[in-house]
Design a protein around this motif. Structure first.
Motif, short mmCIF file in Angstrom:
data_model
loop_
_atom_site.label_atom_id
_atom_site.label_comp_id
_atom_site.label_asym_id
_atom_site.label_seq_id
_atom_site.Cartn_x
_atom_site.Cartn_y
_atom_site.Cartn_z
N ASP A 67 -36.76 -12.93 36.06
CA ASP A 67 -37.10 -12.46 37.40
C ASP A 67 -38.32 -11.54 37.43
N MET A 68 -38.89 -11.24 36.26
CA MET A 68 -40.16 -10.51 36.20
C MET A 68 -41.32 -11.46 35.89
N GLN A 69 -41.02 -12.76 35.98
CA GLN A 69 -41.99 -13.84 35.74
C GLN A 69 -42.46 -13.92 34.30
N ASN A 70 -41.67 -13.35 33.37
CA ASN A 70 -41.91 -13.59 31.95
C ASN A 70 -41.49 -15.02 31.64
N GLU A 71 -42.34 -15.76 30.95
CA GLU A 71 -42.09 -17.18 30.71
C GLU A 71 -41.92 -17.43 29.21
N TYR A 72 -40.88 -18.17 28.86
CA TYR A 72 -40.61 -18.53 27.47
C TYR A 72 -40.69 -20.04 27.35
N ARG A 94 -32.37 -8.43 33.16
CA ARG A 94 -33.14 -9.56 33.68
C ARG A 94 -32.22 -10.67 34.18
N ILE A 95 -32.79 -11.58 34.96
CA ILE A 95 -32.11 -12.78 35.43
C ILE A 95 -32.98 -13.97 35.03
N TYR A 96 -32.35 -15.04 34.51
CA TYR A 96 -33.09 -16.12 33.86
C TYR A 96 -32.84 -17.46 34.55
N THR A 97 -33.89 -18.28 34.58
CA THR A 97 -33.81 -19.63 35.17
C THR A 97 -34.41 -20.63 34.19
N LEU A 98 -33.71 -21.74 34.00
CA LEU A 98 -34.19 -22.82 33.14
C LEU A 98 -34.96 -23.84 33.99
#
Length: 396
Positions: A67-72, A94-98
């Motif tokens: 949710d901070m727009q960090n991308e993995y 943090r909150i994560y989206t796949l």
């Protein structure tokens, strides 16, 4: 409607051929992130029919965004397996989206997932002599855990097992062929690689082990059985170690895996009350009616290792037999009936024997033909079964 290759977790169900099958080609997602700092792995595949080979989903673009727009970014390291480009661990804030885009440009997204509590820690892993529901004697591996904040509540377990294997007919010498034509010659040479003791590690995949503390006074797991080992299981014939991993789940993940476990049990798959299609938390970005199999899961992890010796677990039992029957023989260096052949050299070339003893007469003099007593390879060389590299964690 029957789906095969359900994340590899239906392998314990006996295969059958139903009268009619409606088959759908669906995306299957295995995606589990944890708070461990490591290279995380996501697997993509497709459903397949009984008569087909498993199908992987390759050339996809896979990433996880918080949710901070960090991308993995996850790169495909082997067909259908995607590994994060960097080491990282999820954090509670943090909150994560796949996000997945397949090679045919179909786009999928998970719901946003918040990591569960990371306060629960395994306090102990122990074992107790036990008898299972089938009346089989053995030992049960037990876990104790506690979250003083009371925020964990839902738990899943898996484990890695390592067994020590000791070759019962090990010798320090190897047989080396000097001449494989008449006159035949074989010499003994000191081994440069230790092959008496080996270690074999297996990772649990075939069962789902869960528990919850939602309806008890404390968020405490007490003597919860995660694994039963029969006293006749060769995995514990010498020294055995188990690394138990505890995954704290959120309610949605707990429910998903609970339903998956019900679906994959042979008693329930074909019952009138079977759960049917198990809802995923991953959806198509363009077609909300498209079905996806799998779940984007985020867990916090705690782990603890236990070592057990056979004598410790079963003090009144003899050690189990070795994995195969160990047979010794004395093959001729030169075949008495056909001097152009060497049974010993042929067996060495076929890698079916190992040196055991020098043949001697009653007075202790070496016998030229047959020169050696040998044993079948598995009994004289543990690397037939496992690796001779001692794991860093191993304690004798």
């Amino acid at each position: 409607m029957i789906f095969i290759s359900f994340i590899g977790l239906l392998s314990c169900v006996e295969e059958f051929v139903p009268e009619s099958i409606t088959f759908e080609d669906l995306l299957v997602v295995e995606a589990s992130l944890t708070n461990e700092i490591k290279y995380h792995e996501i697997k993509l595949s497709r459903t397949f029919q009984f008569s087909e080979e498993p199908v992987v989903e390759n050339q996809a673009r896979v990433r996880v965004i918080d949710d901070m727009q960090n991308e993995y970014v996850f790169n495909e390291t082997e067909s259908g397996t995607y590994v994060s480009a960097i080491e990282f661990g999820v954090v509670p804030e943090r909150i994560y989206t796949l996000k997945i885009v397949t090679k045919n440009n179909k786009s999928y997204s998970s719901i946003a997932v918040k990591p569960p509590s990371d306060n629960a820690q395994i306090s102990d892993v122990s074992f107790v002599n036990d008898t299972n529901s089938d009346g089989i004697e053995g030992i049960s591996i037990l876990v104790d855990s506690y979250d003083p904040t009371g925020n964990s509540e839902y738990y899943r377990y898996d484990f890695e097992e390592t067994q020590r294997i000791v070759a019962p007919f090990y010798a320090d010498n190897d047989m080396v062929i000097v001449s494989d034509t008449p006159p035949f010659k074989v010499e003994l040479k000191r081994r440069t690689e230790e092959k008496r003791t080996c270690y074999k590690t297996t990772i649990s995949k075939s069962q789902i082990v869960q528990t919850q503390t939602k309806f008890v006074a404390e968020d405490r797991v007490t003597k919860f059985p995660v694994k039963f080992i029969s006293k006749t299981d060769s995995i514990i014939r010498d020294r055995y170690s188990i690394l138990v991993k505890q995954y704290v789940q959120n309610f949605e993940a707990y429910t998903y895996f609970q339903n998956l476990n019900d679906f994959s049990s042979s008693e329930n798959v074909f019952s009138e009350n079977q759960p049917g299609f198990i809802e995923s938390n991953i959806i198509s970005d363009t077609n909300p009616n498209e079905k996806i199999l799998g779940f984007f899961e985020i867990n916090s992890v705690s782990e603890k290792r236990l070592f057990i010796d056979h004598q410790e677990a079963f003090p009144n039992e003899n050690q189990l037999p070795y994995f195969v029957e160990c047979a010794t023989s004395t093959p001729y260096l030169t075949d008495p009936e056909d001097p152009s052949k060497s049974p010993l050299i042929e067996m060495i070339k076929d890698d079916v024997i190992r040196f055991w003893l020098v043949n001697e007469d009653f007075f202790g003099n070496p016998i030229e033909n047959p020169p050696y007593t040998v044993v079948n390879t598995p009994c004289g060389d543990c690397t037939f079964y496992a690796s001779n590299v001692k794991p860093d964690f191993w304690v004798d």
